[in-house]
Design a protein around this motif. Sequence first.
Motif, PDB file in Angstrom:
ATOM      1  N   GLY A 155       0.584  -1.565  -0.106  1.00 23.04           N
ATOM      2  CA  GLY A 155       0.309  -0.096   0.000  1.00 23.04           C
ATOM      3  C   GLY A 155       1.049   1.253   0.180  1.00 23.04           C
ATOM      4  N   THR A 156       0.174   2.281   0.425  1.00 23.04           N
ATOM      5  CA  THR A 156       0.520   3.297  -0.395  1.00 23.04           C
ATOM      6  C   THR A 156       0.444   4.874   0.828  1.00 23.04           C
ATOM      7  OG1 THR A 156      -0.447   4.504  -2.718  1.00 23.04           O
ATOM      8  CG2 THR A 156       1.110   3.342  -3.143  1.00 23.04           C
ATOM      9  N   GLY A 157      -0.307   3.996   1.585  1.00 24.69           N
ATOM     10  CA  GLY A 157      -0.779   5.623   2.656  1.00 24.69           C
ATOM     11  C   GLY A 157      -0.481   4.609   4.385  1.00 24.69           C
ATOM     12  N   HIS A 158      -0.912   4.925   5.192  1.00 27.18           N
ATOM     13  CA  HIS A 158      -0.996   5.263   5.935  1.00 27.18           C
ATOM     14  C   HIS A 158      -0.586   3.035   6.713  1.00 27.18           C
ATOM     15  CE1 HIS A 158      -0.132   5.543  10.199  1.00 27.18           C
ATOM     16  NE2 HIS A 158      -0.893   4.945  10.657  1.00 27.18           N
ATOM     17  N   ASN A 159      -2.279   2.239   5.953  1.00 25.76           N
ATOM     18  CA  ASN A 159      -2.178   1.238   6.173  1.00 25.76           C
ATOM     19  C   ASN A 159      -1.972   0.552   4.853  1.00 25.76           C
ATOM     20  OD1 ASN A 159      -4.213   2.106   8.437  1.00 25.76           O
ATOM     21  ND2 ASN A 159      -2.008   0.944   9.221  1.00 25.76           N
ATOM     22  N   SER A 160      -1.576  -1.086   4.773  1.00 25.12           N
ATOM     23  CA  SER A 160      -1.484  -1.597   3.740  1.00 25.12           C
ATOM     24  C   SER A 160      -3.172  -2.031   3.701  1.00 25.12           C
ATOM     25  CB  SER A 160      -1.469  -2.975   3.785  1.00 25.12           C
ATOM     26  OG  SER A 160      -3.127  -3.319   4.346  1.00 25.12           O
ATOM     27  N   PRO A 161      -4.008  -1.601   1.793  1.00 22.34           N
ATOM     28  CA  PRO A 161      -5.035  -1.774   1.432  1.00 22.34           C
ATOM     29  C   PRO A 161      -6.233  -2.636   2.557  1.00 22.34           C
ATOM     30  CG  PRO A 161      -4.022  -1.687  -0.131  1.00 22.34           C
ATOM     31  CD  PRO A 161      -2.971  -2.034   0.985  1.00 22.34           C
ATOM     32  N   TYR A 162      -5.896  -4.089   2.878  1.00 24.89           N
ATOM     33  CA  TYR A 162      -5.935  -4.775   3.636  1.00 24.89           C
ATOM     34  C   TYR A 162      -6.396  -4.388   5.501  1.00 24.89           C
ATOM     35  CZ  TYR A 162      -7.408  -9.737   5.300  1.00 24.89           C
ATOM     36  OH  TYR A 162      -8.271 -10.156   5.911  1.00 24.89           O
ATOM     37  N   THR A 163      -5.611  -3.511   5.635  1.00 29.37           N
ATOM     38  CA  THR A 163      -5.764  -3.499   7.020  1.00 29.37           C
ATOM     39  C   THR A 163      -6.808  -2.536   7.568  1.00 29.37           C
ATOM     40  OG1 THR A 163      -3.508  -4.503   7.748  1.00 29.37           O
ATOM     41  CG2 THR A 163      -4.816  -2.887   9.298  1.00 29.37           C
ATOM     42  N   LYS A 164      -6.554  -1.170   6.020  1.00 27.11           N
ATOM     43  CA  LYS A 164      -6.982  -0.155   6.404  1.00 27.11           C
ATOM     44  C   LYS A 164      -8.808  -0.495   5.910  1.00 27.11           C
ATOM     45  CE  LYS A 164      -8.105   1.873   2.111  1.00 27.11           C
ATOM     46  NZ  LYS A 164      -8.861   3.710   1.065  1.00 27.11           N
ATOM     47  N   HIS A 165      -9.163  -1.366   5.566  1.00 29.20           N
ATOM     48  CA  HIS A 165     -10.578  -2.220   5.455  1.00 29.20           C
ATOM     49  C   HIS A 165     -10.737  -2.523   6.744  1.00 29.20           C
ATOM     50  CE1 HIS A 165     -11.800  -0.044   2.150  1.00 29.20           C
ATOM     51  NE2 HIS A 165     -10.781  -1.024   1.037  1.00 29.20           N
ATOM     52  N   LEU A 166      -9.705  -4.064   7.079  1.00 30.49           N
ATOM     53  CA  LEU A 166     -10.667  -4.026   8.193  1.00 30.49           C
ATOM     54  C   LEU A 166      -9.935  -3.376   9.274  1.00 30.49           C
ATOM     55  CD1 LEU A 166     -10.145  -7.064   9.582  1.00 30.49           C
ATOM     56  CD2 LEU A 166      -7.747  -6.835  10.098  1.00 30.49           C
ATOM     57  N   LEU A 167      -9.835  -2.343   9.709  1.00 32.17           N
ATOM     58  CA  LEU A 167      -9.765  -1.529  10.646  1.00 32.17           C
ATOM     59  C   LEU A 167     -11.030  -0.500  10.139  1.00 32.17           C
ATOM     60  CD1 LEU A 167      -6.225   0.475  10.723  1.00 32.17           C
ATOM     61  CD2 LEU A 167      -7.517  -0.831  12.488  1.00 32.17           C
ATOM     62  N   ALA A 168     -11.579  -0.245   9.473  1.00 33.53           N
ATOM     63  CA  ALA A 168     -13.132   0.422   9.233  1.00 33.53           C
ATOM     64  C   ALA A 168     -13.908  -0.435   9.470  1.00 33.53           C
ATOM     65  CB  ALA A 168     -12.914   0.685   7.789  1.00 33.53           C
ATOM     66  N   GLN A 169     -13.785  -1.738   8.845  1.00 29.43           N
ATOM     67  CA  GLN A 169     -15.558  -2.668   9.162  1.00 29.43           C
ATOM     68  C   GLN A 169     -15.016  -2.729  10.358  1.00 29.43           C
ATOM     69  OE1 GLN A 169     -17.532  -2.119   7.224  1.00 29.43           O
ATOM     70  NE2 GLN A 169     -16.544  -1.156   5.601  1.00 29.43           N
ATOM     71  N   MET A 170     -13.813  -3.678  11.058  1.00 29.27           N
ATOM     72  CA  MET A 170     -13.862  -4.103  12.499  1.00 29.27           C
ATOM     73  C   MET A 170     -14.940  -4.031  13.887  1.00 29.27           C
ATOM     74  SD  MET A 170     -10.125  -4.569  13.839  1.00 29.27           S
ATOM     75  CE  MET A 170     -10.536  -5.512  14.608  1.00 29.27           C
ATOM     76  N   LYS A 171     -15.225  -2.577  13.492  1.00 34.91           N
ATOM     77  CA  LYS A 171     -16.386  -0.933  14.223  1.00 34.91           C
ATOM     78  C   LYS A 171     -17.522  -0.974  13.898  1.00 34.91           C
ATOM     79  CE  LYS A 171     -11.168   1.406  14.730  1.00 34.91           C
ATOM     80  NZ  LYS A 171     -10.396   2.756  14.901  1.00 34.91           N
ATOM     81  N   VAL A 172     -17.852  -1.935  13.266  1.00 38.51           N
ATOM     82  CA  VAL A 172     -18.730  -1.752  12.273  1.00 38.51           C
ATOM     83  C   VAL A 172     -20.096  -2.125  13.971  1.00 38.51           C
ATOM     84  CG1 VAL A 172     -21.161  -1.768  10.588  1.00 38.51           C
ATOM     85  CG2 VAL A 172     -18.701  -0.772  10.497  1.00 38.51           C
ATOM     86  N   LYS A 173     -21.024  -1.490  14.596  1.00 36.69           N
ATOM     87  CA  LYS A 173     -22.224  -1.883  15.272  1.00 36.69           C
ATOM     88  C   LYS A 173     -22.993  -3.114  14.814  1.00 36.69           C
ATOM     89  CE  LYS A 173     -25.289  -1.241  18.614  1.00 36.69           C
ATOM     90  NZ  LYS A 173     -26.692   0.273  19.356  1.00 36.69           N
ATOM     91  N   GLY A 174     -22.904  -4.364  15.180  1.00 36.14           N
ATOM     92  CA  GLY A 174     -23.313  -5.393  14.625  1.00 36.14           C
ATOM     93  C   GLY A 174     -22.970  -5.917  13.462  1.00 36.14           C
ATOM     94  N   LEU A 175     -22.259  -5.821  12.758  1.00 37.01           N
ATOM     95  CA  LEU A 175     -21.780  -6.355  11.809  1.00 37.01           C
ATOM     96  C   LEU A 175     -21.150  -7.954  12.123  1.00 37.01           C
ATOM     97  CD1 LEU A 175     -22.030  -5.668   8.325  1.00 37.01           C
ATOM     98  CD2 LEU A 175     -19.208  -4.910   8.936  1.00 37.01           C
ATOM     99  N   SER A 176     -21.446  -9.634  11.658  1.00 33.54           N
ATOM    100  CA  SER A 176     -20.422 -10.231  12.151  1.00 33.54           C
ATOM    101  C   SER A 176     -19.444 -10.505  11.519  1.00 33.54           C
ATOM    102  CB  SER A 176     -21.674 -11.404  11.666  1.00 33.54           C
ATOM    103  OG  SER A 176     -22.356 -11.675  10.275  1.00 33.54           O
ATOM    104  N   ILE A 177     -18.996 -11.263  12.286  1.00 36.01           N
ATOM    105  CA  ILE A 177     -17.057 -11.747  11.717  1.00 36.01           C
ATOM    106  C   ILE A 177     -17.493 -12.185  10.110  1.00 36.01           C
ATOM    107  CG2 ILE A 177     -17.103 -14.094  12.207  1.00 36.01           C
ATOM    108  CD1 ILE A 177     -13.971 -12.853  13.548  1.00 36.01           C
ATOM    109  N   GLU A 178     -18.346 -13.214  10.177  1.00 30.88           N
ATOM    110  CA  GLU A 178     -17.932 -13.004   8.487  1.00 30.88           C
ATOM    111  C   GLU A 178     -18.801 -11.732   7.377  1.00 30.88           C
ATOM    112  OE1 GLU A 178     -19.009 -16.484  10.843  1.00 30.88           O
ATOM    113  OE2 GLU A 178     -20.131 -14.603  10.738  1.00 30.88           O
ATOM    114  N   GLN A 179     -19.518 -11.137   7.497  1.00 36.86           N
ATOM    115  CA  GLN A 179     -19.306 -10.064   7.336  1.00 36.86           C
ATOM    116  C   GLN A 179     -18.758  -8.930   7.083  1.00 36.86           C
ATOM    117  OE1 GLN A 179     -23.150  -9.002   8.884  1.00 36.86           O
ATOM    118  NE2 GLN A 179     -24.815  -9.345   7.665  1.00 36.86           N
TER     119      GLN A 179
END
Length: 256
Positions: A155-179
């Motif tokens: 990645g060219t940003g602060h995080n890898s593309p994968y970790t960037k989206h992981l950080l965003a989605q794991m904080k979403v209320k009610g989202l199952s781990i599969e989602q």
Amino acid sequence: DYKNSPLRNPKNDAEDLTSALRELGFEVTHRTNANRKEMRHALREFGIKIRQGGVGLFFYSGHGMQVKGKNYLIPKDADITIEHEVPDEALEADLILRTMETAHNGMNVVILDACRNNPYARSFRSNGAGLAKMDAPTGTLIAYATSPGSIAADGTGHNSPYTKHLLAQMKVKGLSIEQVFKKVRIGVLKDTNGRQTPWEASSLIGDFSFVPGKLDKQHAVNPSEQSELVYWWSIRNSVDPQLFQSYLKRYPKGSF
């Protein structure tokens, strides 16, 4: 800080994920720029803690490689000049799964953002790109930054593309781990124009959300977006231009 092929983002990835997990109630053992001995000690400490119960989560960001079908995580100070030295210089990924399996704690998650280019490829005879598929023991989910045998971007940003989206989605209320991982896959596919497809192997038998609660509809997986990804995946390696014209007609404002 690898001597061969240093990577910019793994330290950021580990630090940011540590902060996010602590906010979500996890107790974290955090190591950066670890040598092999430090990695083994941290894994041993982790194994002792998860024997007490709860959800165990192991995250790694950095160089990883497969040799003869086995995956290895590369310490900072690995002294590798030839393929047969890898088992003595690196940490075998199966050791993580064995540590979790013997803890008997019910649910475990392994996240490997470890599929960058093999920095030793030139001196290896039989280099398998990326990581090999591992079977998930009962009650375990293994998440890869990209599909087995493929390469992930630092990645060219602060995080890898994968970790960037992981950080965003794991904080979403009610989202199952599969989602969570499904939404991560959608985001990474978009950011990499289809070049990187995150992938999971799961044998989970329970339900888990990083943030329990009722899911807001705006954060749910969009069926049309999911349909577009499935369609794109089915044609992306084709040499038939009509298939791509069909894609453009069906999704004029599509991600690809």
